[in-house]
Scaffold this active site. Structure first.
Site, PDB file in Angstrom:
ATOM      1  N   CYS A 148       0.823  -1.218   0.000  1.00 16.97           N
ATOM      2  CA  CYS A 148       0.000   0.000   0.000  1.00 16.97           C
ATOM      3  C   CYS A 148       0.852   1.261   0.000  1.00 16.97           C
ATOM      4  CB  CYS A 148      -0.934   0.007   1.201  1.00 16.97           C
ATOM      5  SG  CYS A 148      -1.952  -1.466   1.291  1.00 16.97           S
TER       6      CYS A 148
ATOM      7  N   HIS B  56      -8.977   3.245  -2.036  1.00 17.16           N
ATOM      8  CA  HIS B  56      -7.613   2.776  -1.792  1.00 17.16           C
ATOM      9  C   HIS B  56      -7.166   1.779  -2.856  1.00 17.16           C
ATOM     10  CE1 HIS B  56      -4.005   1.620   0.132  1.00 17.16           C
ATOM     11  NE2 HIS B  56      -4.460   0.688   0.940  1.00 17.16           N
TER      12      HIS B  56
END
Lengths: 142, 388
Positions: free
Chosen positions: B87, B330
């Site tokens: 991420c 995201h």
């Protein structure tokens, strides 16, 4: 002295035992130089950089530091199930927790390890009961 | 920093579900928008760092992802480096671009993050996400990142330093901000009751506290100060770049807490000087943990900071005006660069209804992966607006 040659002779990852079903315990690695430990066993110590790691049998009593009950299905486990973070002999481990009463439970709380190779996953944690053996301090210098 | 590195252009493809769009479509819109913003052509880009985390598993494009998407817009022949850091891949690409300019290897560099997470089967996406942990250790456990955040929060609920009301309010705030962001995936305000009653994901987290599977892309053009003309508006410069990876052992502080002091020192500021922040709230209450780790408040004071409105639009230190990961969305490899894009708009005064008035100093914090306790990687960047 910092002799890395031991790292070249380390057993293959697939040959490192992770638990002993008979003893009902996990087997990790402990640095013979500084005592820092890890599960599964690693090759070089993260703390002092020495490559003299020995197998050691982890205590079966640990502390459940936190947990989460999962409700979303994956391809591995059917929900709901409880994932927990347990500190065992100074090592942070993630595993399943069984028999946890959501309403009553507060962390940190003592848990004991259960090993059963016929189950998936082959080990998990359960809340400790008064009859369980008291956790012994590991005396881990790391 | 000896060489001044400036952000001369930013662009995004909105985050959300884009069934018909491929990685190339997502990446194109972000990269071209950033180039237009920078008033540069594709031929002026001298190097590119491209971030994608999941295509290897989800589309099968496991290699040369940057080259495949960039050749569609005529960027080829230059150094293109593919970056993967879970991420935190986007902020890692950004950092590598900064280092390339500081090293004198290039003057004008593109950092591009792009991710396509909506595929035929959601279980496949969850399986791909699982590879942000050490599969050798966690395989078979059904690890989900919602549970990682849930575990971080559970102990704070139990020791009384956060309450369920704090967790719920963080989601309300996130959606309130996200509703103002045209690039956000979730653009509807939600009430505390709706948050509390939304579907259980991983106790104590409910659906409206969690980021979703998302498609999207974000791009940033960086340049050595003085190497490109610029467009005459406010200039944004990089004041600090700090990075770290997770350390073993139960007593190690979180990465953000470990690297923040170096970032503040490099920038010559403290957390009290920050006007606006974008932090890694893959689940909205995560931002509460970062208030403390970044020094916005003392340990245990995060709920107070939130409820007093200090971190909401209109407050002294606005956190996640974009809606953050949980509302903006995201798409893993794009997130870190979406944070930089948002902060750049904020510093230039171009953020529309979600503008933080007079923002001059901004901080981006991006985390990636999980190693049974610590994140696997963490990055912090500090940006400053310079008067034109």
């Amino acid at each position: 002295m910092n002799d890395l040659r031991g790292a070249l002779d380390a057993p293959l990852t697939s040959q490192r035992r992770r638990y002993d079903a008979e003893q009902g315990a996990l087997i990790g690695g402990r640095c013979s130089s500084c005592g820092a430990s890890a599960w599964p066993r690693r090759t070089v110590c993260y703390h002092c950089g020495q490559a003299s790691i020995d197998d050691f049998v982890l205590d079966t009593m640990g502390s459940l530091v936190t947990w989460a009950r999962v409700w979303v299905p994956t391809d591995e486990v059917d929900p709901p199930y409880v994932l927990g973070l347990v500190v065992l002999d100074g090592i942070e481990l993630v595993g399943h927790v069984r028999g946890l009463d959501d309403q009553q439970f507060k962390v940190p709380s003592p848990v004991r390890l259960v090993v059963d190779p016929t189950e998936r996953p082959p080990f998990w944690f359960e809340p400790a009961t008064p009859g369980d053996e008291a956790s012994e301090p590991s005396g881990d210098p790391a | 920093m000896t060489t001044e590195v400036e952000i001369v252009g930013v662009g995004m493809h909105p985050f959300g579900r884009f069934q018909e769009s491929t990685l190339k479509d997502l990446a194109r819109e972000a990269a071209v928008s950033a180039l237009i913003d920078a008033e540069l052509t594709t031929k002026q880009i001298q190097a590119a760092y491209t971030s994608n985390s999941l295509a290897g598993i989800l589309t099968g494009q496991a290699q040369i992802r940057g080259q495949t998407v960039l050749r569609d817009i005529g960027i080829e022949g230059i150094p293109i480096v593919n970056v993967e850091n879970a991420c935190a891949g986007g902020s890692t690409a950004f950092r590598e671009a900064i280092l390339a300019i500081q090293a004198g290897a290039a003057d004008v560099v593109l950092a591009l993050g792009f991710e396509k997470m909506f595929v035929d089967d959601r279980v496949r996406t969850l399986r791909a996400l699982r590879s942000a942990a050490d599969l050798d250790v966690i395989a078979g456990l059904g690890l989900q990142f919602t549970a990682v955040y849930a575990m971080r929060l559970r102990k704070r609920l139990d020791d009384g330093t956060l309450t369920m009301a704090d967790l719920v309010e963080s989601a309300v705030k996130s959606h309130r901000h996200g509703a103002l962001n045209p690039y956000a995936q979730h653009r509807r305000e939600v009430s505390a009751e709706e948050v509390l009653n939304s579907r259980r994901i991983a106790d104590p987290l409910t659906l409206f506290m969690c980021s979703s599977i998302s498609d999207g892309a974000a791009a940033v053009v960086l340049a050595r100060r003085g190497s490109v003309p610029g467009h005459g508006g406010p200039r944004v410069t990089v004041r600090a770049s700090a990075t770290g990876t997770g350390k073993s052992g139960p007593d190690e502080p979180p990465i953000a807490e470990r690297i923040a002091p170096a970032a503040y020192e490099a920038a010559g500021i403290g957390p009290e000087d920050l006007d606006v922040l974008e932090v890694h709230d893959a689940m909205s209450p995560g931002e509460l943990l970062y208030y403390e780790q970044l020094g916005l408040c003392e340990p245990g004071e995060a709920g107070k900071l939130l409820h007093e409105g200090i971190t909401s639009l209109g407050g002294a230190h606005v956190v996640n005006p974009s809606g953050g990961l949980s509302s903006r969305g995201h798409p893993v490899g794009a997130t870190g660069l979406a944070q930089i894009a948002e902060l750049t708009w904020q510093l230039r005064g171009e953020a529309g209804p979600r503008q933080v008035d007079g923002a001059r100093l901004a901080l981006a914090q991006n985390s990636g992966g999980w190693l049974e306790g610590a994140s696997a990687v963490g990055n912090i960047h500090i940006l400053e607006r310079l008067s034109p």
